[in-house]
Scaffold this motif. Structure first.
Motif, PDB file in Angstrom:
ATOM      1  N   TYR A  53       0.820  -1.207   0.000  1.00 40.47           N
ATOM      2  CA  TYR A  53       0.000   0.000   0.000  1.00 40.47           C
ATOM      3  C   TYR A  53       0.861   1.268   0.000  1.00 40.47           C
ATOM      4  O   TYR A  53       0.528   2.237  -0.674  1.00 40.47           O
ATOM      5  CB  TYR A  53      -0.971   0.009   1.193  1.00 40.47           C
ATOM      6  CG  TYR A  53      -2.287  -0.665   0.872  1.00 40.47           C
ATOM      7  CD1 TYR A  53      -3.434   0.071   0.654  1.00 40.47           C
ATOM      8  CD2 TYR A  53      -2.366  -2.054   0.769  1.00 40.47           C
ATOM      9  CE1 TYR A  53      -4.643  -0.537   0.353  1.00 40.47           C
ATOM     10  CE2 TYR A  53      -3.560  -2.674   0.469  1.00 40.47           C
ATOM     11  CZ  TYR A  53      -4.698  -1.915   0.254  1.00 40.47           C
ATOM     12  OH  TYR A  53      -5.879  -2.538  -0.060  1.00 40.47           O
ATOM     13  N   ALA A  56       2.278   1.575  -3.560  1.00 35.64           N
ATOM     14  CA  ALA A  56       1.220   1.982  -4.487  1.00 35.64           C
ATOM     15  C   ALA A  56       0.857   3.450  -4.300  1.00 35.64           C
ATOM     16  O   ALA A  56       0.653   4.174  -5.280  1.00 35.64           O
ATOM     17  CB  ALA A  56      -0.016   1.100  -4.301  1.00 35.64           C
ATOM     18  N   SER A  57       0.807   3.888  -3.066  1.00 34.71           N
ATOM     19  CA  SER A  57       0.484   5.290  -2.792  1.00 34.71           C
ATOM     20  C   SER A  57       1.512   6.223  -3.423  1.00 34.71           C
ATOM     21  O   SER A  57       1.162   7.218  -4.061  1.00 34.71           O
ATOM     22  CB  SER A  57       0.414   5.524  -1.281  1.00 34.71           C
ATOM     23  OG  SER A  57       0.194   6.889  -1.008  1.00 34.71           O
ATOM     24  N   CYS A  61      -1.047   4.734  -7.729  1.00 36.28           N
ATOM     25  CA  CYS A  61      -1.856   3.697  -8.363  1.00 36.28           C
ATOM     26  C   CYS A  61      -2.574   2.891  -7.284  1.00 36.28           C
ATOM     27  O   CYS A  61      -2.259   2.998  -6.106  1.00 36.28           O
ATOM     28  CB  CYS A  61      -1.003   2.791  -9.247  1.00 36.28           C
ATOM     29  SG  CYS A  61       0.192   1.768  -8.363  1.00 36.28           S
ATOM     30  N   ASP A  62      -3.512   2.104  -7.714  1.00 30.93           N
ATOM     31  CA  ASP A  62      -4.233   1.236  -6.803  1.00 30.93           C
ATOM     32  C   ASP A  62      -3.363   0.022  -6.495  1.00 30.93           C
ATOM     33  O   ASP A  62      -2.735  -0.526  -7.412  1.00 30.93           O
ATOM     34  CB  ASP A  62      -5.542   0.798  -7.470  1.00 30.93           C
ATOM     35  CG  ASP A  62      -6.467   0.130  -6.496  1.00 30.93           C
ATOM     36  OD1 ASP A  62      -6.486  -1.115  -6.489  1.00 30.93           O
ATOM     37  OD2 ASP A  62      -7.155   0.842  -5.746  1.00 30.93           O
ATOM     38  N   SER A  64      -4.074  -2.985  -6.079  1.00 33.98           N
ATOM     39  CA  SER A  64      -4.471  -4.158  -6.866  1.00 33.98           C
ATOM     40  C   SER A  64      -3.870  -4.130  -8.269  1.00 33.98           C
ATOM     41  O   SER A  64      -3.678  -5.185  -8.875  1.00 33.98           O
ATOM     42  CB  SER A  64      -5.989  -4.278  -6.935  1.00 33.98           C
ATOM     43  OG  SER A  64      -6.549  -3.172  -7.625  1.00 33.98           O
ATOM     44  N   SER A  65      -3.553  -2.949  -8.786  1.00 32.96           N
ATOM     45  CA  SER A  65      -2.963  -2.865 -10.125  1.00 32.96           C
ATOM     46  C   SER A  65      -1.531  -3.391 -10.138  1.00 32.96           C
ATOM     47  O   SER A  65      -0.994  -3.698 -11.208  1.00 32.96           O
ATOM     48  CB  SER A  65      -3.010  -1.431 -10.655  1.00 32.96           C
ATOM     49  OG  SER A  65      -2.097  -0.608  -9.946  1.00 32.96           O
TER      50      SER A  65
END
Length: 73
Positions: A53, A56-57, A61-62, A64-65
């Motif tokens: 997380y 991704a942050s 992006c998300d 899950s991507s």
């Protein structure tokens, strides 16, 4: 399981490159040691959901991507 870590690392690296962020800058922004970030991208370690997380942050992006599809394993 090794395939999962490698595929995840490849996706993180691809997204980082797409964002034009250096590995050092991403590691610093995520409060992760640079050498550990390299190990993540090479698929040498399994990361926690928390680290996923954070990464991704910083990559805007998300989370899950960044997860590989079953067909990539």
């Amino acid at each position: 399981m090794d395939n999962l870590a490698k595929a995840l690392g490849e996706r993180i690296r691809a997204q980082r490159n797409a964002c034009r962020i250096s590995q050092d800058a991403l590691a610093l922004a995520c409060s992760i040691d640079r050498s550990y970030m390299g190990r993540i991208e090479r698929g040498e370690v399994n990361i926690t959901v928390e680290k996923l997380y954070r990464i991704a942050s910083e990559l805007a992006c998300d989370p899950s991507s960044l997860l590989p599809q079953m067909s990539e394993l």
